[in-house]
Design a protein around this motif. Structure first.
Motif, short mmCIF file in Angstrom:
data_model
loop_
_atom_site.label_atom_id
_atom_site.label_comp_id
_atom_site.label_asym_id
_atom_site.label_seq_id
_atom_site.Cartn_x
_atom_site.Cartn_y
_atom_site.Cartn_z
N ALA A 185 0.83 -1.21 0.00
CA ALA A 185 0.00 0.00 0.00
C ALA A 185 0.86 1.26 0.00
N ARG A 186 1.97 1.24 0.72
CA ARG A 186 2.88 2.40 0.73
C ARG A 186 3.50 2.61 -0.65
N TYR A 187 3.88 1.52 -1.29
CA TYR A 187 4.42 1.61 -2.65
C TYR A 187 3.38 2.15 -3.61
N ALA A 188 2.15 1.64 -3.51
CA ALA A 188 1.07 2.11 -4.38
C ALA A 188 0.79 3.59 -4.16
N ALA A 189 0.81 4.03 -2.91
CA ALA A 189 0.56 5.44 -2.61
C ALA A 189 1.64 6.32 -3.20
N SER A 190 2.89 5.90 -3.13
CA SER A 190 3.99 6.67 -3.73
C SER A 190 3.83 6.75 -5.24
N MET A 231 17.26 3.65 -17.75
CA MET A 231 17.05 5.09 -17.64
C MET A 231 17.37 5.60 -16.24
N GLU A 232 18.19 6.65 -16.19
CA GLU A 232 18.66 7.16 -14.90
C GLU A 232 17.52 7.64 -14.00
N ARG A 233 16.55 8.36 -14.57
CA ARG A 233 15.48 8.88 -13.72
C ARG A 233 14.63 7.75 -13.14
N ARG A 234 14.55 6.65 -13.87
CA ARG A 234 13.79 5.51 -13.35
C ARG A 234 14.59 4.75 -12.30
N THR A 235 15.89 4.61 -12.51
CA THR A 235 16.69 3.93 -11.47
C THR A 235 16.73 4.77 -10.20
N ALA A 236 16.69 6.11 -10.35
CA ALA A 236 16.63 6.98 -9.17
C ALA A 236 15.35 6.70 -8.38
N TRP A 237 14.24 6.57 -9.10
CA TRP A 237 12.96 6.25 -8.45
C TRP A 237 13.02 4.89 -7.76
N LEU A 238 13.57 3.90 -8.45
CA LEU A 238 13.65 2.56 -7.87
C LEU A 238 14.50 2.56 -6.60
N GLU A 239 15.61 3.27 -6.62
CA GLU A 239 16.46 3.34 -5.43
C GLU A 239 15.74 4.02 -4.28
N GLU A 240 14.97 5.07 -4.59
CA GLU A 240 14.18 5.74 -3.56
C GLU A 240 13.15 4.78 -2.95
N CYS A 241 12.49 4.01 -3.80
CA CYS A 241 11.50 3.04 -3.31
C CYS A 241 12.14 2.00 -2.41
N VAL A 242 13.28 1.49 -2.83
CA VAL A 242 13.98 0.47 -2.04
C VAL A 242 14.35 1.02 -0.67
#
Length: 221
Positions: free
Chosen positions: A35-40, A109-120
């Motif tokens: 749910a936290r992931y979905a909200a983000s 893509m850098e902007r997507r890996t940035a997002w993934l790292e933030e999620c992790v």
């Protein structure tokens, strides 16, 4: 009802689905993280170019639960690579559901890996590694039990990208559309080159009110 009003109504219905007893029961003690992931993703996905504007209103049904449909087909896998991970679908969802599995999120893509790292970091997922690059760049770097993906490429191309990452006895387990059967014959030469078994078209089910998704599994012999 205008298109904007319909989007708002659909979004409210989707959020209600995400809070439903059925969804909570499906994810069990992993629900809060999902749910936290979905909200983000709902808050930032469109703004950061991760999902289209119309997808925000069907986030749980079309994306979260769709991704979760892969999990039963991981079996006893100990390692998974999600290629072209993008917003983390299905990789982040799988990593939340299966904390016992090492998950590699491969995204160029850098902007997507940035997002993934933030999620992790935000979700404190200890079992995830984010790897920036194309799948082909990792063909000689490591192998995993399962390679997954969602809406990345036609099967012939996807097999070339995925199967070199699959250890023998492992499998590609990918989310596909209903017309996936048409992709199989054009891919047979590539599949034979990797000594892959006959592709299996499987049904991915989650909860009763959500339409099943199509999953293609190809085992590497």
């Amino acid at each position: 009802m205008s298109e904007d009003e319909a989007q708002v109504a659909n979004g409210a219905k989707d959020e209600e689905l995400g809070r439903s007893d059925a969804v909570r029961a499906y994810f069990g003690d992993r629900y809060d993280l999902v749910a936290r992931y979905a909200a983000s993703l709902r808050a930032e996905g469109e703004l950061r170019g991760l999902i289209g504007p119309r997808e925000v209103a069907r986030l749980w049904e079309r994306h979260i639960l769709n991704s979760a449909a892969v999990t039963p087909y991981l079996g006893d896998a100990k390692s998974v690579a999600d290629i072209g991970s993008g917003a983390g679908l299905p990789g982040i969802v799988l990593a939340i559901q299966r904390p016992d599995v090492e998950v590699h999120l491969i995204e160029p893509m850098e902007r997507r890996t940035a997002w993934l790292e933030e999620c992790v970091d935000r979700l404190d997922l200890k079992n995830v590694q984010v790897r920036r690059g194309r799948a082909e760049e990792y063909h000689d770097a490591f192998e995993v039990d399962v390679v997954t993906s969602r809406a990345v490429a036609a099967l012939s191309k996807l097999a070339r990208m995925s199967l070199p990452l699959v250890r023998r006895g492992g499998a590609m387990v990918v989310l596909k559309g209903r017309s996936v059967e048409r992709e199989i014959d054009p891919a047979r030469k590539v599949l034979r080159s990797f000594k892959a078994a006959e592709p299996e078209i499987l049904e991915g089910r989650t909860i009763a009110d959500v339409e099943p998704t199509t999953i293609l599994r190809v085992r590497r012999q």
